[in-house]
Write an enzyme that holds these catalytic residues in place. Structure first.
Site, PDB file in Angstrom:
ATOM      1  N   ASP A  76       9.535   3.061   2.048  1.00 22.88           N
ATOM      2  CA  ASP A  76       8.142   3.317   2.463  1.00 22.88           C
ATOM      3  C   ASP A  76       7.798   3.164   3.701  1.00 22.88           C
ATOM      4  O   ASP A  76       7.391   3.010   3.804  1.00 22.88           O
ATOM      5  CB  ASP A  76       7.374   2.997   1.456  1.00 22.88           C
ATOM      6  CG  ASP A  76       6.014   4.089   1.570  1.00 22.88           C
ATOM      7  OD1 ASP A  76       5.684   4.255   2.804  1.00 22.88           O
ATOM      8  OD2 ASP A  76       4.922   4.285   1.610  1.00 22.88           O
ATOM      9  N   LYS A 121       3.174  11.320   6.531  1.00 22.22           N
ATOM     10  CA  LYS A 121       1.964  11.188   8.081  1.00 22.22           C
ATOM     11  C   LYS A 121       2.079  12.087   9.637  1.00 22.22           C
ATOM     12  O   LYS A 121       2.370  12.611   9.376  1.00 22.22           O
ATOM     13  CB  LYS A 121       1.804   9.406   8.801  1.00 22.22           C
ATOM     14  CG  LYS A 121       0.781   8.897   7.618  1.00 22.22           C
ATOM     15  CD  LYS A 121       0.034   7.404   8.046  1.00 22.22           C
ATOM     16  CE  LYS A 121      -0.369   6.488   5.970  1.00 22.22           C
ATOM     17  NZ  LYS A 121      -0.889   7.038   6.010  1.00 22.22           N
ATOM     18  N   PHE A 142       0.789  -0.909  -0.198  1.00 19.23           N
ATOM     19  CA  PHE A 142      -0.259   0.143   0.182  1.00 19.23           C
ATOM     20  C   PHE A 142       0.729   1.333   0.154  1.00 19.23           C
ATOM     21  O   PHE A 142       1.413   1.519   1.362  1.00 19.23           O
ATOM     22  CB  PHE A 142      -1.323  -0.082   0.987  1.00 19.23           C
ATOM     23  CG  PHE A 142      -1.756   1.151   0.961  1.00 19.23           C
ATOM     24  CD1 PHE A 142      -2.717   1.348   0.390  1.00 19.23           C
ATOM     25  CD2 PHE A 142      -2.139   2.285   1.769  1.00 19.23           C
ATOM     26  CE1 PHE A 142      -3.884   2.367  -0.080  1.00 19.23           C
ATOM     27  CE2 PHE A 142      -1.677   3.399   1.302  1.00 19.23           C
ATOM     28  CZ  PHE A 142      -3.700   3.841   0.879  1.00 19.23           C
TER      29      PHE A 142
HETATM   30  C1  LIG Z   1       3.469   2.839   2.721  1.00 18.87           C
HETATM   31  C2  LIG Z   1       2.328   4.074   2.823  1.00 18.87           C
HETATM   32  N1  LIG Z   1       2.374   4.609   1.700  1.00 18.87           N
HETATM   33  C3  LIG Z   1       1.884   5.850   1.621  1.00 18.87           C
HETATM   34  C4  LIG Z   1       0.319   6.011   2.050  1.00 18.87           C
HETATM   35  C5  LIG Z   1      -0.049   6.904   1.376  1.00 18.87           C
HETATM   36  O1  LIG Z   1       0.115   8.257   2.449  1.00 18.87           O
HETATM   37  P1  LIG Z   1      -1.012   9.456   2.121  1.00 18.87           P
HETATM   38  O2  LIG Z   1      -2.405   8.718   2.497  1.00 18.87           O
HETATM   39  O3  LIG Z   1      -1.039  10.824   2.885  1.00 18.87           O
HETATM   40  O4  LIG Z   1      -1.393   9.801   0.570  1.00 18.87           O
HETATM   41  C6  LIG Z   1       0.594   5.040   2.911  1.00 18.87           C
HETATM   42  C7  LIG Z   1      -1.133   5.819   3.724  1.00 18.87           C
HETATM   43  O5  LIG Z   1      -1.548   5.248   3.889  1.00 18.87           O
HETATM   44  C8  LIG Z   1       1.012   4.479   3.501  1.00 18.87           C
HETATM   45  O6  LIG Z   1       0.777   3.364   4.567  1.00 18.87           O
END
Ligand SMILES: Cc1ncc(COP(=O)(O)O)c(C=O)c1O
Length: 405
Positions: free
Chosen positions: A230, A259, A145
């Site tokens: 990530d 976040k 994700f």
């Molecule tokens: C590992 C990871 N990458 C990227 C994102 C995307 O972040 P955003 O919702 O701020 O675009 C998330 C969101 O849950 C995430 O958990």
């Protein structure tokens, strides 16, 4: 849900009436919060064990972060990157130092950080590695994700996230998460990067086998491929270390952050890397009107300083060990598995008892807010300011929910 709810049902109905149904929220309408606790419009208090999907690692309205936001609101909020502002350099330097990298590139949302990483990796591939134009590939993991943009959902393996949103962006190969042999096989001369979450949060807090991150690092170094970690959900103290990669002493080529970087106040994301990687970008090639704005930087500087004390990582490690020990006791008592690190847990509820959604609804009735994912899994990710008593209370409520199933 409960009899004493006054304004909640109509507030939920209003919200449903006027917004697209891209979420299925629990029927809790929050109006104020502090630390781990939130209060709804009917005056009910809850413990927030989701913490904004880890955007609230420092709790709701951490005093230092709120003070920084207030002070900045009174001085300067936005310049755009057409000019430099007085919070920018400090934020970039302090975040780069926290990451042990030469430089950072600030954006707003996590998805933008991921898009930034993809663009930088592709350009690095063409200009530094020498991949023929238009042929760059990036290897990603099943169950990933990384966000919701059309490019990112192009390599999602979740049909809810992906189906009906094509045509899809090419240039991605998907391999099973945790499988080094499959990764090695997927990497070829066109591969510019491997993009993975060091722990897959949305998949249910899935921790890869020991040695996986070390293996990814080795493979990427050997094959001249960028390792993009990530850490948008796993980073910034959540797992008991600054980064989840730290558990294997692995340093990726690029950290993707978001976040918690915004302190639960403003959306702030960034990528951090060395000059040989991030230095490929030239003016005009990438950007964002709000990325690195003064308010974001003022708050995020204080986030970085809170993390630099190490206190939150320590709390997460110690309290996380306590939480996991308590949760392990529920395996066989309604839970079939518990995973995670630090103050982060994925719990698989026995599907014969109830769904993850039902478990979260019953927890909410008992004053604990958590979120389900993928059917029978729920995630616990309390703010890192949570107390032992609050952890114990939440686990007791979970045990009661499972007993009464
Ligand atoms: C590992 C990871 N990458 C990227 C994102 C995307 O972040 P955003 O919702 O701020 O675009 C998330 C969101 O849950 C995430 O958990």
């Amino acid at each position: 849900m409960v009899d004493d709810m006054l304004g909640t049902p109509s507030a939920v109905r209003d919200a449903e009436r006027w917004t697209a149904h891209n979420y299925h929220p629990l029927p809790v309408v929050i109006s104020s919060a502090e630390g781990t606790a939130v209060t709804d419009i009917d005056g009910r208090r809850y413990l927030d064990f989701l913490a904004g999907y880890s955007a609230l690692n420092f709790g709701h309205r951490h005093p230092t972060l709120i003070a920084a936001a207030h002070a900045q609101l009174d001085r300067l909020t936005l310049t755009s990157r057409a000019f430099v502002h007085d919070q920018f350099a400090d934020f970039c330097r302090e975040l780069a130092e926290l990451c042990g990298k030469d430089m950072v590139l600030p954006m707003n949302t996590g998805a933008e950080a991921v898009e930034t990483a993809i663009k930088v990796a592709r350009k690095w591939g063409y200009r530094v590695k020498g991949v023929p134009d238009g042929q760059a590939t990036i290897v990603v993991a099943e169950g990933n994700f990384h966000g919701r943009t059309t490019t990112i959902v192009s390599f999602s393996t979740d049909s809810d996230a992906r189906d009906d949103f094509g045509p899809y962006t090419p240039g991605f190969k998907v391999v099973p998460y945790g499988d080094l042999a499959a990764l090695a096989e997927a990497v070829d001369d066109t591969t510019v990067a491997v993009l993975i979450e060091p722990i897959q949060g949305e998949q249910g807090v899935v921790v890869p086998p020991a040695g996986y991150l070390t293996g990814v690092r080795q493979l990427c170094t050997e094959r001249n491929v960028l390792f993009l970690a990530d850490e948008i959900q796993s980073g910034l103290g959540r797992t008991g270390r600054t980064f989840a990669c730290d558990h294997e002493n692995v340093v990726p080529d690029m950290y993707l952050l978001g976040k918690a970087l915004g302190g639960g106040i403003v959306p702030v994301s960034a990528v951090a890397a060395n000059r040989d990687v991030l230095g490929v970008l030239r003016p005009g090639e990438h950007g964002s009107t709000f990325g690195g704005n003064p308010l974001a930087c003022a708050v995020a500087i204080e986030v970085v300083r809170l993390l630099a004390t190490g206190e939150f990582q320590r709390r997460s490690a110690e309290l996380g060990a306590h939480l996991h020990a308590a949760l392990e006791k529920l395996v066989g008592q309604g839970l079939v598995a518990v995973r995670g690190r630090g103050l982060w847990a994925g719990l698989d509820i026995d599907p014969a008892l109830m769904t993850g959604r039902e478990a979260c609804e019953r927890l909410a009735e008992r004053g604990i807010l958590a979120k389900d994912t993928h059917g029978s899994t729920i995630r616990l990710a309390p703010p890192l300011v949570v107390t032992v008593e609050e952890l114990d209370h939440a686990v007791e409520q979970l045990a009661a929910v499972l007993r009464q199933a």
